[in-house]
Design a protein around this motif. Structure first.
Motif, PDB file in Angstrom:
ATOM      1  N   CYS A 181       0.754  -1.021   0.162  1.00  0.00           N
ATOM      2  CA  CYS A 181      -0.351   0.171   0.046  1.00  0.00           C
ATOM      3  C   CYS A 181       0.890   1.079  -0.021  1.00  0.00           C
ATOM      4  N   LEU A 182       1.959   1.278   1.067  1.00  0.00           N
ATOM      5  CA  LEU A 182       2.730   2.639   1.025  1.00  0.00           C
ATOM      6  C   LEU A 182       3.545   2.717  -0.322  1.00  0.00           C
ATOM      7  N   GLU A 183       4.159   1.787  -0.854  1.00  0.00           N
ATOM      8  CA  GLU A 183       4.765   1.982  -1.997  1.00  0.00           C
ATOM      9  C   GLU A 183       3.851   2.377  -3.120  1.00  0.00           C
ATOM     10  N   HIS A 184       2.611   1.982  -3.118  1.00  0.00           N
ATOM     11  CA  HIS A 184       1.629   2.520  -4.396  1.00  0.00           C
ATOM     12  C   HIS A 184       1.263   3.844  -3.938  1.00  0.00           C
ATOM     13  N   VAL A 185       0.775   4.267  -2.616  1.00  0.00           N
ATOM     14  CA  VAL A 185       0.515   5.598  -2.478  1.00  0.00           C
ATOM     15  C   VAL A 185       1.727   6.526  -2.509  1.00  0.00           C
ATOM     16  N   ARG A 186       2.889   5.997  -2.564  1.00  0.00           N
ATOM     17  CA  ARG A 186       3.952   7.108  -2.801  1.00  0.00           C
ATOM     18  C   ARG A 186       4.404   6.910  -4.291  1.00  0.00           C
ATOM     19  N   GLY A 187       3.930   6.240  -5.132  1.00  0.00           N
ATOM     20  CA  GLY A 187       4.563   5.999  -6.502  1.00  0.00           C
ATOM     21  C   GLY A 187       3.730   6.862  -7.375  1.00  0.00           C
ATOM     22  N   ALA A 188       4.204   6.757  -8.636  1.00  0.00           N
ATOM     23  CA  ALA A 188       3.733   7.738  -9.584  1.00  0.00           C
ATOM     24  C   ALA A 188       2.063   7.509  -9.855  1.00  0.00           C
ATOM     25  N   SER A 189       1.505   5.943  -9.702  1.00  0.00           N
ATOM     26  CA  SER A 189       0.252   5.574  -9.951  1.00  0.00           C
ATOM     27  C   SER A 189      -0.632   5.691  -8.722  1.00  0.00           C
ATOM     28  N   GLY A 190      -0.078   6.445  -7.651  1.00  0.00           N
ATOM     29  CA  GLY A 190      -0.833   6.401  -6.438  1.00  0.00           C
ATOM     30  C   GLY A 190      -1.448   7.750  -6.142  1.00  0.00           C
ATOM     31  N   GLY A 191      -1.226   8.880  -7.256  1.00  0.00           N
ATOM     32  CA  GLY A 191      -1.995  10.057  -7.070  1.00  0.00           C
ATOM     33  C   GLY A 191      -3.298  10.244  -6.653  1.00  0.00           C
ATOM     34  N   GLY A 192      -4.179   9.479  -7.266  1.00  0.00           N
ATOM     35  CA  GLY A 192      -5.483   9.530  -6.661  1.00  0.00           C
ATOM     36  C   GLY A 192      -5.762   9.197  -5.244  1.00  0.00           C
ATOM     37  N   CYS A 193      -5.039   8.104  -4.773  1.00  0.00           N
ATOM     38  CA  CYS A 193      -5.264   7.750  -3.234  1.00  0.00           C
ATOM     39  C   CYS A 193      -4.523   9.174  -2.559  1.00  0.00           C
ATOM     40  N   ARG A 194      -3.735   9.636  -3.094  1.00  0.00           N
ATOM     41  CA  ARG A 194      -2.945  10.703  -2.318  1.00  0.00           C
ATOM     42  C   ARG A 194      -3.873  11.804  -2.378  1.00  0.00           C
ATOM     43  N   THR A 195      -4.757  12.003  -3.219  1.00  0.00           N
ATOM     44  CA  THR A 195      -5.518  13.358  -3.210  1.00  0.00           C
ATOM     45  C   THR A 195      -7.161  13.162  -2.888  1.00  0.00           C
ATOM     46  N   GLN A 196      -7.551  11.956  -3.136  1.00  0.00           N
ATOM     47  CA  GLN A 196      -8.951  11.537  -2.834  1.00  0.00           C
ATOM     48  C   GLN A 196      -9.050  10.428  -1.672  1.00  0.00           C
ATOM     49  N   GLY A 197      -7.812   9.849  -1.198  1.00  0.00           N
ATOM     50  CA  GLY A 197      -8.272   8.988  -0.104  1.00  0.00           C
ATOM     51  C   GLY A 197      -8.103   7.538  -0.384  1.00  0.00           C
ATOM     52  N   CYS A 198      -8.136   6.618   0.589  1.00  0.00           N
ATOM     53  CA  CYS A 198      -7.998   5.092   0.138  1.00  0.00           C
ATOM     54  C   CYS A 198      -9.360   4.721  -0.605  1.00  0.00           C
ATOM     55  N   LEU A 199      -9.062   4.100  -1.660  1.00  0.00           N
ATOM     56  CA  LEU A 199     -10.333   3.722  -2.706  1.00  0.00           C
ATOM     57  C   LEU A 199     -11.029   2.778  -1.786  1.00  0.00           C
ATOM     58  N   ASP A 200     -10.310   1.833  -1.031  1.00  0.00           N
ATOM     59  CA  ASP A 200     -11.379   0.778  -0.539  1.00  0.00           C
ATOM     60  C   ASP A 200     -11.999   1.412   0.523  1.00  0.00           C
ATOM     61  N   ARG A 201     -11.676   2.223   1.339  1.00  0.00           N
ATOM     62  CA  ARG A 201     -12.628   3.182   2.458  1.00  0.00           C
ATOM     63  C   ARG A 201     -13.421   3.651   1.841  1.00  0.00           C
ATOM     64  N   ASN A 202     -13.286   4.287   0.661  1.00  0.00           N
ATOM     65  CA  ASN A 202     -14.451   5.308  -0.157  1.00  0.00           C
ATOM     66  C   ASN A 202     -15.218   4.145  -0.769  1.00  0.00           C
ATOM     67  N   ALA A 203     -15.075   3.122  -0.931  1.00  0.00           N
ATOM     68  CA  ALA A 203     -15.978   2.098  -1.487  1.00  0.00           C
ATOM     69  C   ALA A 203     -16.806   1.540  -0.612  1.00  0.00           C
ATOM     70  N   CYS A 204     -16.713   1.788   0.674  1.00  0.00           N
ATOM     71  CA  CYS A 204     -17.679   1.210   1.660  1.00  0.00           C
ATOM     72  C   CYS A 204     -19.045   1.980   1.483  1.00  0.00           C
ATOM     73  N   PRO A 205     -20.257   1.409   1.451  1.00  0.00           N
ATOM     74  CA  PRO A 205     -21.609   1.799   1.102  1.00  0.00           C
ATOM     75  C   PRO A 205     -22.214   2.503   2.331  1.00  0.00           C
ATOM     76  N   TYR A 206     -21.589   2.350   3.348  1.00  0.00           N
ATOM     77  CA  TYR A 206     -22.114   2.992   4.720  1.00  0.00           C
ATOM     78  C   TYR A 206     -21.580   4.296   5.255  1.00  0.00           C
ATOM     79  N   GLY A 207     -22.440   4.959   5.846  1.00  0.00           N
ATOM     80  CA  GLY A 207     -22.191   6.295   6.594  1.00  0.00           C
ATOM     81  C   GLY A 207     -21.583   7.198   5.438  1.00  0.00           C
ATOM     82  N   VAL A 208     -22.270   7.248   4.266  1.00  0.00           N
ATOM     83  CA  VAL A 208     -21.523   8.334   3.238  1.00  0.00           C
ATOM     84  C   VAL A 208     -21.842   9.638   3.533  1.00  0.00           C
ATOM     85  N   ALA A 209     -22.848   9.949   4.309  1.00  0.00           N
ATOM     86  CA  ALA A 209     -23.172  11.356   4.802  1.00  0.00           C
ATOM     87  C   ALA A 209     -21.897  11.888   5.567  1.00  0.00           C
TER      88      ALA A 209
END
Length: 227
Positions: A181-209
């Motif tokens: 995870c850390l290697e990805h977030v720090r790497g060239a392909s991890g820009g979305g995670c760095r600016t929008q947050g963990c994709l797995d966490r954001n995929a959870c359907p609960y508590g979206v408000a």
């Protein structure tokens, strides 16, 4: 000794965007750390947030701090929870104190929560979008409402999207692949995670408000990655 008024504590915490996160009296199953005068505490009240309610308060505080301050969110929480502790005759502790205190176990007992596949405790209202920022230890044995067993939303989630959104499969039934995870977030392909947050966490359907805004998630990801 007069027990502190929980409503007054709630009002004091609300002035910083913080809320009470439940509590309990220590017993033989939960060894007590030292309280306000060093003797074993008799009660603990957890303090935290729902959603990003603390963010405006933290940002106002941050403006007056040195730009190179390390762990500013922890520092802010220590300061404001410490102030509340002194007001009500308690001893404040933090999840980052060493030696580490069993905050997750305390939280599960105080609110009846269980971990999600991501390790974050799943809350029936807030989903994964909440946090514990500290706790107040008291000499008095405070009375708390009985904790009812909560529906664990993860048990009701057949698709488990939180285990399918990460591009490097950092989370799985086998656990968390931290280095991957850390290697990805720090790497060239991890820009979305760095600016929008963990994709797995954001995929959870609960508590979206209560989902943290992108700038709050970016702050946490930057801190996590040491960037």
């Amino acid at each position: 000794m007069t027990s502190p008024d929980l409503d007054e504590i709630s009002a004091a915490l609300a002035g910083h965007g913080l809320i009470q996160r439940g509590g309990f009296a220590f017993d033989h199953s939960n060894p007590a750390p030292g309280g306000p005068v060093g003797k074993p505490a008799r009660s603990v009240l957890l303090v935290g947030q729902a959603g990003a309610a603390v963010w405006p308060y933290f940002l106002r505080w941050r403006e007056a701090q040195p730009a190179d301050l390390e762990n500013p969110l922890d520092s802010w929480a220590r300061e404001v929870i410490g102030d509340v502790a002194r007001e009500f005759g308690a001893h404040a502790v933090s999840p980052s104190d060493k030696p580490y205190l069993p905050f997750q176990q305390w939280a599960m007992r105080a609110e009846g929560l269980r971990p999600s596949p991501l390790g974050i405790l799943m809350h029936p209202e807030y989903g994964l979008w909440h946090a514990y920022r500290g706790a107040l230890l008291f000499e008095a044995e405070l009375e708390f409402a009985e904790v009812r067993e909560q529906n664990h939303l993860c048990d009701l989630c057949p698709g488990k999207p939180c285990l399918k959104a990460c591009p490097v499969d950092a989370y799985s039934e086998a656990g968390f692949a931290y280095e991957r995870c850390l290697e990805h977030v720090r790497g060239a392909s991890g820009g979305g995670c760095r600016t929008q947050g963990c994709l797995d966490r954001n995929a959870c359907p609960y508590g979206v408000a209560y989902r943290y805004p992108a700038d709050v998630q970016a702050f946490h990801m930057k801190s996590y990655a040491g960037l």
